[in-house]
Design a protein around this motif. Structure first.
Motif, short mmCIF file in Angstrom:
data_model
loop_
_atom_site.label_atom_id
_atom_site.label_comp_id
_atom_site.label_asym_id
_atom_site.label_seq_id
_atom_site.Cartn_x
_atom_site.Cartn_y
_atom_site.Cartn_z
N ARG A 98 0.83 -1.21 0.00
CA ARG A 98 0.00 0.00 0.00
C ARG A 98 0.86 1.26 0.00
N ALA A 99 0.23 2.36 -0.43
CA ALA A 99 0.95 3.63 -0.55
C ALA A 99 0.18 4.77 0.12
N PHE A 100 0.91 5.76 0.60
CA PHE A 100 0.33 7.04 1.02
C PHE A 100 1.12 8.13 0.30
N PHE A 101 0.43 9.12 -0.26
CA PHE A 101 1.11 10.16 -1.02
C PHE A 101 1.14 11.50 -0.27
N CYS A 102 2.29 12.16 -0.37
CA CYS A 102 2.46 13.47 0.27
C CYS A 102 3.25 14.36 -0.70
N ASN A 103 3.92 15.39 -0.19
CA ASN A 103 4.47 16.41 -1.10
C ASN A 103 5.98 16.55 -1.12
N SER A 104 6.67 15.78 -0.31
CA SER A 104 8.13 15.96 -0.26
C SER A 104 8.76 14.77 0.43
N GLY A 105 10.08 14.75 0.43
CA GLY A 105 10.80 13.69 1.10
C GLY A 105 10.58 13.71 2.60
N THR A 106 10.76 14.86 3.19
CA THR A 106 10.65 14.93 4.64
C THR A 106 9.24 14.55 5.09
N GLU A 107 8.25 14.90 4.31
CA GLU A 107 6.87 14.53 4.67
C GLU A 107 6.67 13.02 4.57
N ALA A 108 7.29 12.40 3.60
CA ALA A 108 7.19 10.95 3.47
C ALA A 108 7.85 10.29 4.68
N PHE A 109 9.01 10.83 5.06
CA PHE A 109 9.72 10.23 6.20
C PHE A 109 8.96 10.47 7.50
N GLU A 110 8.40 11.65 7.61
CA GLU A 110 7.58 11.99 8.78
C GLU A 110 6.41 10.99 8.90
N ALA A 111 5.78 10.68 7.78
CA ALA A 111 4.67 9.72 7.78
C ALA A 111 5.17 8.34 8.19
N ALA A 112 6.39 7.99 7.75
CA ALA A 112 6.96 6.68 8.12
C ALA A 112 7.15 6.59 9.64
N LEU A 113 7.65 7.69 10.24
CA LEU A 113 7.85 7.71 11.70
C LEU A 113 6.50 7.55 12.41
N ALA A 265 6.11 9.61 -1.36
CA ALA A 265 5.23 8.48 -1.05
C ALA A 265 5.84 7.62 0.03
N VAL A 266 4.98 7.03 0.84
CA VAL A 266 5.37 5.99 1.79
C VAL A 266 4.75 4.71 1.28
N LEU A 267 5.55 3.66 1.22
CA LEU A 267 5.03 2.35 0.82
C LEU A 267 5.19 1.43 2.02
N THR A 268 4.19 0.58 2.22
CA THR A 268 4.31 -0.32 3.38
C THR A 268 3.50 -1.60 3.18
N THR A 269 3.59 -2.46 4.18
CA THR A 269 2.94 -3.77 4.10
C THR A 269 1.47 -3.66 4.50
N GLU A 270 0.74 -4.71 4.15
CA GLU A 270 -0.65 -4.80 4.56
C GLU A 270 -0.76 -4.73 6.10
N ALA A 271 0.12 -5.46 6.79
CA ALA A 271 0.06 -5.53 8.25
C ALA A 271 0.22 -4.15 8.89
N VAL A 272 1.18 -3.37 8.40
CA VAL A 272 1.39 -2.04 8.97
C VAL A 272 0.22 -1.13 8.60
N SER A 273 -0.26 -1.25 7.38
CA SER A 273 -1.36 -0.38 6.92
C SER A 273 -2.60 -0.50 7.79
N ARG A 274 -2.77 -1.69 8.37
CA ARG A 274 -4.00 -1.94 9.13
C ARG A 274 -4.14 -1.06 10.37
N VAL A 275 -3.06 -0.45 10.84
CA VAL A 275 -3.16 0.37 12.06
C VAL A 275 -3.61 1.81 11.75
N ILE A 276 -3.72 2.13 10.47
CA ILE A 276 -4.13 3.50 10.10
C ILE A 276 -5.63 3.55 9.82
#
Ligand SMILES: *Cc1c(COP(=O)(O)O)cnc(C)c1O
Length: 418
Positions: A98-113, A265-276
């Motif tokens: 799965r993916a989440f889209f944002c506007n910059s690198g730092t925003e993608a990393f912020e979403a990952a945290l 963009a942040v890309l992640t697994t199904e398992a991690v996505s389920r907490v959002i």
């Protein structure tokens, strides 16, 4: 407008965040940029790894024109087809779900945290204190917002803004023992750039990456690969972690994703996505129709033109040429990198600075990072001929500088001994 008048206006009107090179660019074509006087520059920096298809690529131009005539922005309160079309390509390339889209690198990393914290909280809901620590690497760069900055090790970026987000510890680069020592059950995620960019073009070792994967698994922590600079073909594979055969839980991408439009963009697994859940995270602009269309055009062009293989070939050629230069120039301490993400570390920061300046005077754009490292991030469409041109000019610049250094040393020596 002349360079002098723009520079003067900026000096008066902008926050002084940048030390710009004294060049005013007007247009680009392929691997070349043209300044206000029409002088041509060969671009081996690509807007810091952004312009992977160079300038004015027909596929990008077409996507920009066609989508801008239809719809530029709609907000994330409504559907448009771009996000799922783009996510389909990115998940196929990455092996993530799965993916989440944002506007910059730092925003993608912020979403990952944030994802890592949310995941830890969801997994530890039965009475345990949630995990909250992050591990990051020495010389890391993850961005300039508070969370990303907290995971960025460079002191001069951090210090003026302290206190930052607490909970981040830095691990010595490629030091498995240090990683083991700093890992515990309170760590929710380990963050690393498979190939560090701003930190001086350093690839993590296979041993370290494997240990990171195993320790994260054992401790119930997530492995975050920051591929904002090294991802999307730059290293000769779609993702740098694919060189290692390692599957991260979260991957961040940005720089080249939308060929110059801001998109992360942040890309992640199904398992991690389920907490959002709806409302936990979001953005006004992120994943807009225009940026998504252009990103789709970029990724389709990579496939259609077989560019990732071309990057691997050109990267290997360029690295060989740099290694040959190293044999002739003692001031080159090390040549590093993968694909078209290459660095040549020199034995002095002043030398690196003046070589980068000489290259610019010769009409070639490279960059110096981490004080002593000449960084090469050419567009993926670069050819051998252009690489040869850069190597020849680098050879000349290094010879001149060294010649001068030797002459200066000899003059000093003569003076001292007279
Ligand atoms: C550039 C970069 C970032 C930050 O991206 P911005 O778009 O400038 O916020 C984060 N991580 C890495 C590895 C980068 O190279």
């Amino acid at each position: 407008m002349s360079l002098a008048s723009v520079a003067q206006a900026e000096a008066k009107l902008l926050l002084p965040t940048y030390e710009r090179n004294p060049l005013l660019f007007e247009k680009g074509r392929g691997v070349y940029l043209f300044d206000a006087q029409g002088r041509r520059y060969l671009d081996f920096l690509s807007g810091i790894g952004v312009n992977a298809l160079g300038y004015n690529h027909p596929a990008i131009r077409k996507a920009l024109v066609e989508q801008s005539e239809r719809l530029v922005h709609i907000s994330n309160l409504f559907f448009h087809r771009g996000q799922s079309d783009l996510a389909k390509l990115l998940t196929e390339m990455s092996g993530l779900d799965r993916a989440f889209f944002c506007n910059s690198g730092t925003e993608a990393f912020e979403a990952a945290l944030k994802l890592a914290r949310a995941y830890a909280r969801a997994k530890n809901s039965n009475g345990h204190r949630p995990k909250w620590r992050f591990l990051a690497l020495e010389n890391s760069f993850h961005g300039r917002t508070f969370g990303s900055l907290a995971a960025t090790s460079t002191k001069k970026y951090r210090q003026p803004f302290a206190p930052l987000m607490p909970g981040v510890s830095f691990v010595r680069f490629n030091d498995v023992e240090d990683l083991k020592a700093k890992f515990d059950s309170k760590v929710c995620a380990l963050c690393l750039e498979p190939v560090q960019g701003e930190g001086g073009i350093r690839a993590v070792s296979k041993k370290f990456f494997q240990a990171a994967r195993a320790l994260a698994q054992e401790n119930g922590a997530l492995l975050i690969a920051d591929e904002i600079q090294c991802g999307l073909g730059r290293t000769g594979k779609y993702f740098a972690y694919q060189h290692y055969g390692i599957a991260p839980d979260i991957v961040t991408v940005a720089k080249p994703l939308a060929a110059g439009l801001p998109l992360g963009a942040v890309l992640t697994t199904e398992a991690v996505s389920r907490v959002i859940h709806p409302g936990m995270h979001g953005t006004t602009f992120g994943g807009g129709p225009l940026a998504c269309s252009v990103a789709i055009a970029f990724l389709e062009t990579l496939e259609r033109e077989n560019l990732v293989r071309h990057v691997a070939e050109m990267g290997a050629y360029c690295k060989d040429e740099l290694l040959t230069l190293q044999e002739r120039h003692a001031c080159i301490v090390e040549v590093r990198g993968l694909g078209l993400m290459l660095g040549a570390e020199l034995n002095s920061a002043d030398l690196a600075k003046s070589v980068a300046r000489s290259m610019l005077n010769a009409g070639i754009i490279i960059n110096r990072t981490h004080e002593t490292v000449l960084r090469f991030l050419p567009p993926y469409i670069v050819s051998k001929k252009e690489i040869d041109h850069v190597i020849q000019n680098l050879d000349r610049a290094l010879s001149q500088k060294q010649g001068k250094a030797v002459t200066a040393a000899r003059a000093r020596h003569l003076k001292e001994s007279s």
